[in-house]
Design a protein around this motif. Structure first.
Motif, PDB file in Angstrom:
ATOM      1  N   ALA A   7       0.862  -1.184   0.000  1.00  0.00           N
ATOM      2  CA  ALA A   7       0.000   0.000   0.000  1.00  0.00           C
ATOM      3  C   ALA A   7       0.890   1.222   0.000  1.00  0.00           C
ATOM      4  O   ALA A   7       2.044   1.172   0.411  1.00  0.00           O
ATOM      5  N   GLY A   8       0.330   2.333  -0.440  1.00  0.00           N
ATOM      6  CA  GLY A   8       1.125   3.545  -0.552  1.00  0.00           C
ATOM      7  C   GLY A   8       1.270   4.248   0.777  1.00  0.00           C
ATOM      8  O   GLY A   8       0.403   4.995   1.195  1.00  0.00           O
ATOM      9  N   LEU A   9       2.394   4.027   1.456  1.00  0.00           N
ATOM     10  CA  LEU A   9       2.662   4.672   2.726  1.00  0.00           C
ATOM     11  C   LEU A   9       3.629   5.827   2.508  1.00  0.00           C
ATOM     12  O   LEU A   9       4.638   5.676   1.824  1.00  0.00           O
ATOM     13  N   LYS A  10       3.348   6.954   3.079  1.00  0.00           N
ATOM     14  CA  LYS A  10       4.308   8.032   3.002  1.00  0.00           C
ATOM     15  C   LYS A  10       5.374   7.820   4.074  1.00  0.00           C
ATOM     16  O   LYS A  10       5.061   7.494   5.216  1.00  0.00           O
ATOM     17  N   PRO A  11       6.658   7.936   3.723  1.00  0.00           N
ATOM     18  CA  PRO A  11       7.712   7.699   4.702  1.00  0.00           C
ATOM     19  C   PRO A  11       7.750   8.816   5.730  1.00  0.00           C
ATOM     20  O   PRO A  11       7.942   9.981   5.391  1.00  0.00           O
ATOM     21  N   SER A  12       7.547   8.488   6.984  1.00  0.00           N
ATOM     22  CA  SER A  12       7.591   9.500   8.026  1.00  0.00           C
ATOM     23  C   SER A  12       7.722   8.839   9.376  1.00  0.00           C
ATOM     24  O   SER A  12       6.803   8.207   9.852  1.00  0.00           O
ATOM     25  N   GLY A  13       8.889   8.985   9.983  1.00  0.00           N
ATOM     26  CA  GLY A  13       9.063   8.552  11.350  1.00  0.00           C
ATOM     27  C   GLY A  13       9.308   7.072  11.519  1.00  0.00           C
ATOM     28  O   GLY A  13       9.557   6.328  10.576  1.00  0.00           O
ATOM     29  N   LEU A  14       9.218   6.640  12.772  1.00  0.00           N
ATOM     30  CA  LEU A  14       9.482   5.263  13.156  1.00  0.00           C
ATOM     31  C   LEU A  14       8.508   4.319  12.463  1.00  0.00           C
ATOM     32  O   LEU A  14       7.303   4.534  12.488  1.00  0.00           O
ATOM     33  N   GLN A  28      -6.637   0.190  15.570  1.00  0.00           N
ATOM     34  CA  GLN A  28      -7.332   1.382  15.072  1.00  0.00           C
ATOM     35  C   GLN A  28      -6.860   2.625  15.798  1.00  0.00           C
ATOM     36  O   GLN A  28      -6.709   3.695  15.176  1.00  0.00           O
ATOM     37  N   ALA A  29      -6.618   2.513  17.100  1.00  0.00           N
ATOM     38  CA  ALA A  29      -6.103   3.666  17.844  1.00  0.00           C
ATOM     39  C   ALA A  29      -4.746   4.091  17.300  1.00  0.00           C
ATOM     40  O   ALA A  29      -4.460   5.295  17.188  1.00  0.00           O
ATOM     41  N   LEU A  30      -3.909   3.123  16.932  1.00  0.00           N
ATOM     42  CA  LEU A  30      -2.602   3.455  16.358  1.00  0.00           C
ATOM     43  C   LEU A  30      -2.751   4.027  14.953  1.00  0.00           C
ATOM     44  O   LEU A  30      -2.040   4.967  14.576  1.00  0.00           O
ATOM     45  N   ILE A  31      -3.673   3.473  14.164  1.00  0.00           N
ATOM     46  CA  ILE A  31      -3.930   4.019  12.826  1.00  0.00           C
ATOM     47  C   ILE A  31      -4.357   5.480  12.924  1.00  0.00           C
ATOM     48  O   ILE A  31      -3.856   6.348  12.190  1.00  0.00           O
ATOM     49  N   ASP A  32      -5.285   5.763  13.833  1.00  0.00           N
ATOM     50  CA  ASP A  32      -5.779   7.131  13.987  1.00  0.00           C
ATOM     51  C   ASP A  32      -4.669   8.071  14.434  1.00  0.00           C
ATOM     52  O   ASP A  32      -4.574   9.213  13.954  1.00  0.00           O
ATOM     53  N   ALA A  33      -3.825   7.599  15.359  1.00  0.00           N
ATOM     54  CA  ALA A  33      -2.727   8.442  15.844  1.00  0.00           C
ATOM     55  C   ALA A  33      -1.737   8.735  14.729  1.00  0.00           C
ATOM     56  O   ALA A  33      -1.300   9.881  14.540  1.00  0.00           O
ATOM     57  N   CYS A  34      -1.376   7.703  13.963  1.00  0.00           N
ATOM     58  CA  CYS A  34      -0.391   7.874  12.896  1.00  0.00           C
ATOM     59  C   CYS A  34      -0.900   8.788  11.786  1.00  0.00           C
ATOM     60  O   CYS A  34      -0.106   9.359  11.035  1.00  0.00           O
ATOM     61  N   ALA A  35      -2.220   8.921  11.672  1.00  0.00           N
ATOM     62  CA  ALA A  35      -2.804   9.793  10.649  1.00  0.00           C
ATOM     63  C   ALA A  35      -2.769  11.264  11.048  1.00  0.00           C
ATOM     64  O   ALA A  35      -3.005  12.139  10.213  1.00  0.00           O
ATOM     65  N   GLN A  36      -2.446  11.544  12.317  1.00  0.00           N
ATOM     66  CA  GLN A  36      -2.422  12.927  12.774  1.00  0.00           C
ATOM     67  C   GLN A  36      -1.154  13.631  12.292  1.00  0.00           C
ATOM     68  O   GLN A  36      -0.069  13.047  12.303  1.00  0.00           O
ATOM     69  N   PRO A  37      -1.262  14.878  11.858  1.00  0.00           N
ATOM     70  CA  PRO A  37      -0.082  15.626  11.419  1.00  0.00           C
ATOM     71  C   PRO A  37       0.974  15.685  12.532  1.00  0.00           C
ATOM     72  O   PRO A  37       0.654  15.945  13.692  1.00  0.00           O
ATOM     73  N   GLY A  38       2.200  15.380  12.166  1.00  0.00           N
ATOM     74  CA  GLY A  38       3.290  15.489  13.127  1.00  0.00           C
ATOM     75  C   GLY A  38       3.516  14.269  13.995  1.00  0.00           C
ATOM     76  O   GLY A  38       4.470  14.237  14.772  1.00  0.00           O
ATOM     77  N   PHE A  39       2.645  13.244  13.882  1.00  0.00           N
ATOM     78  CA  PHE A  39       2.886  12.060  14.701  1.00  0.00           C
ATOM     79  C   PHE A  39       4.166  11.391  14.210  1.00  0.00           C
ATOM     80  O   PHE A  39       4.327  11.167  12.998  1.00  0.00           O
TER      81      PHE A  39
END
Length: 228
Positions: A7-14, A28-39
């Protein structure tokens, strides 16, 4: 092992690998967190030992790569099963493995291979109530405070340095379901918090104890007893 679904993941962070066996509410909680700007983390792979785990659908909806490594494909050969999981995680570039309702006991080999890069969330205030049926046991024991723990994984079940805990009161009217729902709300808060602290380089393991470096605004209460 089922084929990796890219899937198309943008490279950002750990880069996270999340291991699941079922519905994936903490996923789902992790998915939602990772979708937040700056996570400071992204999910590189969601891996399940069950092809029908609903968490795989959650990942697909979020355009996250998934893989299935079924333990049933390796009858009596746990080393081969875990080697296949390890290969999938490493192939996806995973840097931190998050157990989120993964219902298989991992061998010392796997745990040590991911030493201090493997975390779990458990529905109790460890070291109390290790294992299953934690809410029933907490009510039966008459404790007034219960909760959840994010910790680094060690070979012994539900042991390892504690990163974050959240506490909730045990009410006189609680049954296991009501208590579980209240604890689950806190699980969804502290798992992303623990990942954030690790990804920001704030977590250091000193022996078998975690030290959180620096100050993260707004997290003091969450580290002990999150506010409503």
């Amino acid at each position: 092992m089922a084929g990796l679904k890219p899937a198309g993941l943008k490279p950002s962070g750990l880069k996270l690998g999340v291991l699941i066996s079922g519905r994936g509410s903490n996923l789902q909680a992790l998915i939602d967190a990772c979708a937040q700007p700056g996570f400071p983390a992204e999910i590189a792979l969601v891996l399940s030992n069950k092809a029908d785990a609903y968490g795989l659908e959650r990942a697909a909806k979020a355009s996250i790569a998934t893989a299935v490594v079924s333990h049933r494909d390796y009858p009596g050969d746990k080393p081969a099963f875990e080697a296949a999981m390890d290969a999938a995680l490493r192939g996806a570039g995973v840097e931190l493995v998050c157990l989120a309702g993964f219902m298989r006991i991992l061998s010392p080999w796997f745990v040590e291979r991911w030493q201090n890069r493997l975390i779990n969330i458990h529905p109790s205030l460890l070291p109390s109530f290790k294992g299953l049926d934690t809410h029933e046991r907490a009510i039966a024991a008459g404790v007034r405070v219960h909760g959840c723990t994010v910790h680094y994984v060690r070979p012994a079940m539900d042991e390892g340095p504690i990163i974050v805990q959240a506490a909730v009161p045990v009410l006189g009217t609680d049954d296991p379901h009501a208590l579980a729902e209240r604890v689950l709300e806190q699980e969804h808060r502290i798992y992303p918090l623990a990942v954030r602290l690790i990804a920001e380089g704030r977590v250091r393991v000193d022996g078998e104890r975690v030290v959180v470096e620096g100050h993260v605004p707004g997290t003091d209460a969450a580290l002990v007893n999150p506010a409503a």
